[in-house]
Design a protein around this motif. Structure first.
Motif, PDB file in Angstrom:
ATOM      1  N   GLN A   1       7.202  -1.238 -10.482  1.00  0.00           N
ATOM      2  CA  GLN A   1       5.838  -1.071  -9.895  1.00  0.00           C
ATOM      3  C   GLN A   1       6.051  -0.074  -8.516  1.00  0.00           C
ATOM      4  N   PRO A   2       6.530   1.010  -8.963  1.00  0.00           N
ATOM      5  CA  PRO A   2       6.869   1.963  -7.853  1.00  0.00           C
ATOM      6  C   PRO A   2       5.584   2.571  -6.941  1.00  0.00           C
ATOM      7  N   TRP A   3       4.290   2.273  -7.387  1.00  0.00           N
ATOM      8  CA  TRP A   3       3.136   2.730  -6.661  1.00  0.00           C
ATOM      9  C   TRP A   3       3.032   2.222  -5.532  1.00  0.00           C
TER      10      TRP A   3
ATOM     11  N   LYS B   1       7.356   5.057  -4.716  1.00  0.00           N
ATOM     12  CA  LYS B   1       8.654   4.560  -4.071  1.00  0.00           C
ATOM     13  C   LYS B   1       9.775   5.133  -5.269  1.00  0.00           C
ATOM     14  N   ASP B   2      10.365   6.053  -4.836  1.00  0.00           N
ATOM     15  CA  ASP B   2      11.335   7.041  -5.541  1.00  0.00           C
ATOM     16  C   ASP B   2      12.827   6.363  -5.740  1.00  0.00           C
TER      17      ASP B   2
ATOM     18  N   ASN C   1      14.632   6.480  -8.804  1.00  0.00           N
ATOM     19  CA  ASN C   1      13.887   5.864  -9.999  1.00  0.00           C
ATOM     20  C   ASN C   1      13.414   7.099 -10.584  1.00  0.00           C
ATOM     21  N   ARG C   2      13.829   7.743 -11.906  1.00  0.00           N
ATOM     22  CA  ARG C   2      13.293   8.812 -12.408  1.00  0.00           C
ATOM     23  C   ARG C   2      12.196   8.725 -12.760  1.00  0.00           C
TER      24      ARG C   2
ATOM     25  N   ASP D   1       5.100   6.242 -13.599  1.00  0.00           N
ATOM     26  CA  ASP D   1       4.350   4.985 -13.336  1.00  0.00           C
ATOM     27  C   ASP D   1       3.434   5.221 -12.458  1.00  0.00           C
ATOM     28  N   THR D   2       3.380   5.682 -11.315  1.00  0.00           N
ATOM     29  CA  THR D   2       2.224   5.675 -10.547  1.00  0.00           C
ATOM     30  C   THR D   2       1.190   6.534 -10.933  1.00  0.00           C
ATOM     31  N   GLY D   3       1.459   7.444 -11.872  1.00  0.00           N
ATOM     32  CA  GLY D   3       0.200   8.227 -12.268  1.00  0.00           C
ATOM     33  C   GLY D   3      -0.530   7.165 -13.242  1.00  0.00           C
TER      34      GLY D   3
END
Ligand SMILES: Cc1cc2nc3c(=O)[nH]c(=O)nc-3n(C[C@H](O)[C@H](O)[C@H](O)COP(=O)(O)O)c2cc1C
Length: 197
Positions: free
Chosen positions: A55-57, A96-97, A109-110, A115-117
């Protein structure tokens, strides 16, 4: 919400109507959004899929009239400041990369951007279901926005999203009115391939 297909948006294959019906207008009415409305948008984004469920957004939002709204608006570039100030909310979207690696050192985090998209698209479709419109913008000063939202290290700003109730094209500055129409898409054959490029 109208799921009628706007002109030029007839799909070539059968799809659920919300996909071609969603588009990115620039004109908004004066109507406001509540914090509860924004929570519904963010809740939809929350349920997006992500690699390892990381959940890197990250979203930083503000409602029109708040000083934080004006601060985000002040970071927009090009034509964006001409119309986005009438949105009911502005939402800065970051990824959050970096994630802790097994050895304790940070690693990239490639798929954070991917995921944010997905999360932003969930937000956009939730907005559509609530009778709202969204318009993503990549036109902003990266350093300015990072300062305004206090972007932590290891994060990347991806977009600012304007959200609100759709207004009339006539309410836009004259130069923007001709662009207030849904655009088209390349044929599937340009972007999709069976087996290999
Ligand atoms: C990441 C991203 C950045 C964008 N940047 C801008 C922008 O700075 N200004 C703008 O007016 N539209 C911007 N757009 C909107 C696109 O131009 C628009 O989504 C695209 O033309 C497809 O049109 P539609 O969303 O109406 O289907 C952006 C969209 C995305 C997804």
């Amino acid at each position: 919400m109208s799921l009628d297909q706007p002109d030029g948006r007839q799909p070539d294959h059968p799809v659920a109507p919300q996909f071609p019906a969603r588009w990115s207008p620039r004109s908004f009415t004066d109507q406001t959004l509540t914090k509860a409305d924004v929570m519904s948008l963010l809740e939809a984004a929350r349920w997006a899929p992500s690699a390892s469920n990381l959940q890197p957004w990250r979203f930083v939002w503000a409602l029109r009239g708040e000083p934080e709204f004006a601060a985000i608006l002040g970071c927009l570039t090009g034509n964006n400041p001409l119309w986005a100030g009438r949105a009911a909310a502005l939402i800065a979207v970051a990824s959050k990369d970096r994630i802790p690696g097994r050895d304790g050192a940070e690693q990239v985090n490639r798929t954070a951007g991917f995921d944010t998209g997905a999360a932003w698209m969930s937000l956009a479709l939730q907005a559509q279901a609530m009778g709202l419109v969204t318009h993503a913008m990549g036109g902003f000063g990266v350093d300015d926005l990072a300062r305004v939202v206090a972007l932590p290290g290891g994060h990347t700003l991806q977009a600012v999203v304007a959200v609100g109730h759709q207004g009339a094209a006539e309410a836009l500055p004259e130069t923007l009115r001709p662009r207030e129409v849904p655009n088209r898409r390349q044929p599937l054959a340009e972007t999709s391939f069976h087996g290999r490029f």
